[in-house]
Design an enzyme around this catalytic site. Structure first.
Site, mmCIF file in Angstrom:
data_model
loop_
_atom_site.group_PDB
_atom_site.id
_atom_site.type_symbol
_atom_site.label_atom_id
_atom_site.label_comp_id
_atom_site.label_asym_id
_atom_site.label_seq_id
_atom_site.Cartn_x
_atom_site.Cartn_y
_atom_site.Cartn_z
ATOM 1 N N TYR A 23 -5.966 -24.303 -31.746
ATOM 2 C CA TYR A 23 -7.161 -23.825 -32.449
ATOM 3 C C TYR A 23 -6.943 -23.535 -33.937
ATOM 4 O O TYR A 23 -7.873 -23.144 -34.638
ATOM 5 C CB TYR A 23 -7.707 -22.570 -31.750
ATOM 6 C CG TYR A 23 -8.118 -22.850 -30.321
ATOM 7 C CD1 TYR A 23 -9.153 -23.743 -30.036
ATOM 8 C CD2 TYR A 23 -7.465 -22.245 -29.245
ATOM 9 C CE1 TYR A 23 -9.530 -24.022 -28.733
ATOM 10 C CE2 TYR A 23 -7.826 -22.515 -27.927
ATOM 11 C CZ TYR A 23 -8.862 -23.403 -27.686
ATOM 12 O OH TYR A 23 -9.234 -23.679 -26.391
ATOM 13 N N ASN A 74 -20.578 -22.326 -31.086
ATOM 14 C CA ASN A 74 -19.370 -22.649 -30.322
ATOM 15 C C ASN A 74 -19.389 -21.804 -29.058
ATOM 16 O O ASN A 74 -19.041 -20.620 -29.103
ATOM 17 C CB ASN A 74 -18.101 -22.365 -31.135
ATOM 18 C CG ASN A 74 -16.852 -22.813 -30.381
ATOM 19 O OD1 ASN A 74 -16.913 -23.090 -29.192
ATOM 20 N ND2 ASN A 74 -15.730 -22.870 -31.084
ATOM 21 N N HIS A 100 -16.901 -27.377 -31.778
ATOM 22 C CA HIS A 100 -15.620 -26.982 -31.170
ATOM 23 C C HIS A 100 -14.517 -27.210 -32.173
ATOM 24 O O HIS A 100 -14.537 -28.207 -32.916
ATOM 25 C CB HIS A 100 -15.343 -27.797 -29.909
ATOM 26 C CG HIS A 100 -16.379 -27.614 -28.856
ATOM 27 N ND1 HIS A 100 -16.430 -26.490 -28.065
ATOM 28 C CD2 HIS A 100 -17.433 -28.374 -28.499
ATOM 29 C CE1 HIS A 100 -17.469 -26.580 -27.259
ATOM 30 N NE2 HIS A 100 -18.105 -27.721 -27.502
HETATM 31 C C1 DQA Z 1 -13.477 -24.444 -27.687
HETATM 32 C C2 DQA Z 1 -13.102 -25.408 -26.544
HETATM 33 C C3 DQA Z 1 -13.333 -24.767 -25.194
HETATM 34 O O1 DQA Z 1 -12.979 -25.669 -24.153
HETATM 35 C C4 DQA Z 1 -12.502 -23.511 -25.046
HETATM 36 O O2 DQA Z 1 -12.773 -22.879 -23.822
HETATM 37 C C5 DQA Z 1 -12.687 -22.572 -26.194
HETATM 38 C C6 DQA Z 1 -12.752 -23.106 -27.538
HETATM 39 C C7 DQA Z 1 -13.114 -25.004 -29.074
HETATM 40 O O3 DQA Z 1 -13.647 -24.519 -30.060
HETATM 41 O O4 DQA Z 1 -12.294 -25.930 -29.175
HETATM 42 O O5 DQA Z 1 -12.707 -21.363 -26.020
HETATM 43 O O6 DQA Z 1 -14.874 -24.222 -27.653
#
Ligand code: DQA
Length: 149
Positions: A23, A74, A100
């Site tokens: 992330y 998101n 995302h």
């Molecule tokens: C997310 C992707 C999702 O699968 C995950 O559960 C997240 C973050 C992203 O920003 O890449 O919490 O939304």
């Protein structure tokens, strides 16, 4: 001035320390700060909200009907599970861009299905914090086009 809601779902409050290899290392506060500053430059007021609770996210979407011209959303893990959030997005009649940080299509199979995408204006994923940035610019272009009509 047009206003946009940036809505962050569960666990995104931990950005910066949460799985940085997936992330990125930027905190949520820093992402929000950049979006608000860029919004100002574009003539858009950006308001940000994060919650780990599905109901609180639904309440924010409902309230956005009263003031927002667009939503950058998101939904985190709820992307893949929440019929209630999908219904809220469909109900509000405001354009929503699903964003995302990670490229969900390239990850585990359960992340490759979004219940939210089909009721959104569009979707941007995989570009880290820049997914939000590009969504903000997409709204700026949309608002410009609306004004030219
Ligand atoms: C997310 C992707 C999702 O699968 C995950 O559960 C997240 C973050 C992203 O920003 O890449 O919490 O939304």
């Amino acid at each position: 001035m047009k206003e946009i809601l940036v809505l962050h779902g569960p666990n995104l409050n931990l950005l910066g320390s949460r799985e940085p290899q997936v992330y990125g290392s930027m905190t949520l506060e820093e992402i929000n700060r950049r979006l608000m500053a860029e919004g100002e430059r574009l003539g858009i007021k950006v308001r940000c909200f994060q919650s780990n609770a599905e109901g609180a996210l639904i309440d924010q979407l409902h309230e956005a009907r009263g003031w927002a011209a667009g939503v950058i959303f998101n939904p985190g893990g709820y992307t893949h599970t929440s019929v209630a959030l999908r219904d809220a997005v469909a109900a509000i009649g405001i354009p929503v861009i699903e964003v995302h940080l990670s490229n969900v299509e390239a990850r585990e199979e359960f992340r490759q299905r979004s219940l939210i995408s089909a009721v959104c204006w569009g979707k941007i994923s995989g570009l880290g914090w820049k997914s939000y940035w590009l969504a903000l610019h997409a709204f700026a272009l949309r608002f410009q086009e609306d004004e030219m009509r």
